[in-house]
Scaffold this motif. Structure first.
Motif, PDB file in Angstrom:
ATOM      1  N   GLU A 142       0.831  -1.214   0.000  1.00  0.00           N
ATOM      2  CA  GLU A 142       0.000   0.000   0.000  1.00  0.00           C
ATOM      3  C   GLU A 142       0.863   1.262   0.000  1.00  0.00           C
ATOM      4  O   GLU A 142       0.598   2.206  -0.742  1.00  0.00           O
ATOM      5  N   ARG A 143       1.887   1.279   0.829  1.00  0.00           N
ATOM      6  CA  ARG A 143       2.758   2.462   0.940  1.00  0.00           C
ATOM      7  C   ARG A 143       3.489   2.728  -0.379  1.00  0.00           C
ATOM      8  O   ARG A 143       3.538   3.867  -0.849  1.00  0.00           O
ATOM      9  N   THR A 144       4.029   1.688  -0.965  1.00  0.00           N
ATOM     10  CA  THR A 144       4.750   1.852  -2.226  1.00  0.00           C
ATOM     11  C   THR A 144       3.826   2.376  -3.312  1.00  0.00           C
ATOM     12  O   THR A 144       4.183   3.299  -4.063  1.00  0.00           O
ATOM     13  N   ARG A 145       2.640   1.825  -3.394  1.00  0.00           N
ATOM     14  CA  ARG A 145       1.689   2.265  -4.416  1.00  0.00           C
ATOM     15  C   ARG A 145       1.279   3.721  -4.198  1.00  0.00           C
ATOM     16  O   ARG A 145       1.195   4.508  -5.143  1.00  0.00           O
ATOM     17  N   GLY A 146       1.042   4.084  -2.938  1.00  0.00           N
ATOM     18  CA  GLY A 146       0.656   5.449  -2.631  1.00  0.00           C
ATOM     19  C   GLY A 146       1.750   6.450  -2.951  1.00  0.00           C
ATOM     20  O   GLY A 146       1.483   7.538  -3.481  1.00  0.00           O
ATOM     21  N   GLU A 147       2.978   6.103  -2.630  1.00  0.00           N
ATOM     22  CA  GLU A 147       4.098   7.005  -2.910  1.00  0.00           C
ATOM     23  C   GLU A 147       4.287   7.199  -4.413  1.00  0.00           C
ATOM     24  O   GLU A 147       4.570   8.313  -4.874  1.00  0.00           O
ATOM     25  N   ARG A 148       4.109   6.132  -5.181  1.00  0.00           N
ATOM     26  CA  ARG A 148       4.223   6.254  -6.641  1.00  0.00           C
ATOM     27  C   ARG A 148       3.168   7.213  -7.180  1.00  0.00           C
ATOM     28  O   ARG A 148       3.453   8.075  -8.014  1.00  0.00           O
ATOM     29  N   ARG A 149       1.946   7.039  -6.722  1.00  0.00           N
ATOM     30  CA  ARG A 149       0.859   7.898  -7.182  1.00  0.00           C
ATOM     31  C   ARG A 149       1.085   9.343  -6.755  1.00  0.00           C
ATOM     32  O   ARG A 149       0.854  10.283  -7.526  1.00  0.00           O
ATOM     33  N   TYR A 150       1.548   9.524  -5.537  1.00  0.00           N
ATOM     34  CA  TYR A 150       1.813  10.868  -5.018  1.00  0.00           C
ATOM     35  C   TYR A 150       2.853  11.583  -5.876  1.00  0.00           C
ATOM     36  O   TYR A 150       2.644  12.732  -6.300  1.00  0.00           O
ATOM     37  N   HIS A 151       3.958  10.936  -6.146  1.00  0.00           N
ATOM     38  CA  HIS A 151       5.020  11.567  -6.940  1.00  0.00           C
ATOM     39  C   HIS A 151       4.546  11.848  -8.369  1.00  0.00           C
ATOM     40  O   HIS A 151       4.932  12.864  -8.961  1.00  0.00           O
ATOM     41  N   ASP A 152       3.712  10.972  -8.897  1.00  0.00           N
ATOM     42  CA  ASP A 152       3.171  11.178 -10.240  1.00  0.00           C
ATOM     43  C   ASP A 152       2.286  12.431 -10.269  1.00  0.00           C
ATOM     44  O   ASP A 152       2.384  13.248 -11.192  1.00  0.00           O
ATOM     45  N   LEU A 153       1.435  12.583  -9.262  1.00  0.00           N
ATOM     46  CA  LEU A 153       0.539  13.745  -9.211  1.00  0.00           C
ATOM     47  C   LEU A 153       1.324  15.040  -9.012  1.00  0.00           C
ATOM     48  O   LEU A 153       1.013  16.067  -9.632  1.00  0.00           O
ATOM     49  N   ILE A 154       2.321  15.004  -8.149  1.00  0.00           N
ATOM     50  CA  ILE A 154       3.147  16.192  -7.917  1.00  0.00           C
ATOM     51  C   ILE A 154       3.853  16.593  -9.210  1.00  0.00           C
ATOM     52  O   ILE A 154       3.942  17.780  -9.565  1.00  0.00           O
ATOM     53  N   ALA A 155       4.344  15.606  -9.944  1.00  0.00           N
ATOM     54  CA  ALA A 155       5.022  15.887 -11.216  1.00  0.00           C
ATOM     55  C   ALA A 155       4.069  16.509 -12.222  1.00  0.00           C
ATOM     56  O   ALA A 155       4.494  17.269 -13.116  1.00  0.00           O
ATOM     57  N   ARG A 156       2.781  16.231 -12.085  1.00  0.00           N
ATOM     58  CA  ARG A 156       1.777  16.797 -12.988  1.00  0.00           C
ATOM     59  C   ARG A 156       1.299  18.173 -12.525  1.00  0.00           C
ATOM     60  O   ARG A 156       0.437  18.776 -13.151  1.00  0.00           O
ATOM     61  N   GLY A 157       1.836  18.629 -11.397  1.00  0.00           N
ATOM     62  CA  GLY A 157       1.491  19.954 -10.915  1.00  0.00           C
ATOM     63  C   GLY A 157       0.314  20.014  -9.963  1.00  0.00           C
ATOM     64  O   GLY A 157      -0.165  21.105  -9.627  1.00  0.00           O
ATOM     65  N   GLU A 158      -0.164  18.860  -9.480  1.00  0.00           N
ATOM     66  CA  GLU A 158      -1.295  18.858  -8.551  1.00  0.00           C
ATOM     67  C   GLU A 158      -0.810  19.062  -7.119  1.00  0.00           C
ATOM     68  O   GLU A 158       0.287  18.630  -6.747  1.00  0.00           O
ATOM     69  N   GLN A 159      -1.645  19.712  -6.338  1.00  0.00           N
ATOM     70  CA  GLN A 159      -1.318  19.996  -4.945  1.00  0.00           C
ATOM     71  C   GLN A 159      -2.020  18.980  -4.049  1.00  0.00           C
ATOM     72  O   GLN A 159      -3.202  19.109  -3.738  1.00  0.00           O
ATOM     73  N   VAL A 160      -1.303  17.949  -3.656  1.00  0.00           N
ATOM     74  CA  VAL A 160      -1.858  16.903  -2.807  1.00  0.00           C
ATOM     75  C   VAL A 160      -0.832  16.510  -1.759  1.00  0.00           C
ATOM     76  O   VAL A 160       0.361  16.781  -1.912  1.00  0.00           O
ATOM     77  N   THR A 161      -1.307  15.870  -0.702  1.00  0.00           N
ATOM     78  CA  THR A 161      -0.399  15.323   0.305  1.00  0.00           C
ATOM     79  C   THR A 161      -0.385  13.807   0.164  1.00  0.00           C
ATOM     80  O   THR A 161      -1.315  13.203  -0.396  1.00  0.00           O
TER      81      THR A 161
END
Length: 218
Positions: A142-161
């Motif tokens: 779960e942690r690995t999947r979440g971190e991948r998604r988080y970094h992908d969204l940040i790279a796309r310019g989205e503001q998420v935690t």
């Protein structure tokens, strides 16, 4: 030959499947993009996602074209637009709809007909292509999947935690495994590949090995 890659959100299915298809010279079928495209088109048309009949009408009128690096909806490039967190969160309205699911499954089978294909999603090996020659269930913690998604969204310019992403992922995991149609199921004849600690290249290398092993076994 049909290669199916199923697994939970954030397991890296899309990028791995695309790279594998390129290496094999196969067609790539990103089925998740199709459900996202339906939701995107509905929102663009001002259709309420909770209106099941109207949403199905939108899906029936769409022309979805999946390229190796692009997704077109009625000739509009929506490749980036369908990957936002907002679309991701709303995709369930299309994915949980029996009529839309039946429509898109037919389109997926038609797209693969007569081709060697790598296809990824939640139900590719269990429902769409139950007779596929090679099935893989791609997963990660779960942690690995979440971190991948988080970094992908940040790279796309989205503001998420990260915590927001993990919470959304837990909700999605619950929906994916319990939905009435097209639920995430690990086929009994699928090879399980946990990608924790693996680089993208290592994942593709291992997938390629699995495909070659199945080819030899045929």
């Amino acid at each position: 030959m049909i290669v199916t890659i199923d697994g939970p959100a954030g397991a890296g299915k899309s990028s791995a499947a695309r790279s594998l298809a390129n290496r094999l010279g196969f067609r790539f079928l990103d089925t998740g993009a199709m459900y996202r495209a339906v939701v995107f088109a509905a929102l663009e048309q001002g259709v309420e996602l909770t209106d099941a009949d109207a949403l199905e009408q939108v899906a029936a009128q769409l022309r979805i074209e999946l390229g190796d690096q692009s997704v077109l909806v009625n000739d509009q490039d929506v490749t980036r637009a369908i990957r936002t967190q907002a679309i991701t969160s709303a995709t369930r309205y299309a994915a949980d709809h029996p009529g839309i699911r039946a429509l898109l499954v037919d389109q997926q089978r038609a797209a693969a007909a007569g081709h060697e294909c790598v296809t990824e999603g939640r139900d590719q090996g269990s429902v769409v292509f139950p007779d596929a020659e090679c099935k893989v269930f791609l997963t990660a913690s779960e942690r690995t999947r979440g971190e991948r998604r988080y970094h992908d969204l940040i790279a796309r310019g989205e503001q998420v935690t990260l915590e927001e992403v993990l919470e959304k992922q837990r909700e999605r995991d619950e929906r994916d495994t319990t939905r009435a149609v097209g639920a995430l199921i690990q086929s009994s004849d699928a090879v399980v590949l946990n990608t924790d600690g693996m680089s993208p290249d290592e994942v593709v290398d291992r997938l390629y090995e699995i495909v070659q092993q199945r080819r030899v076994a045929k």
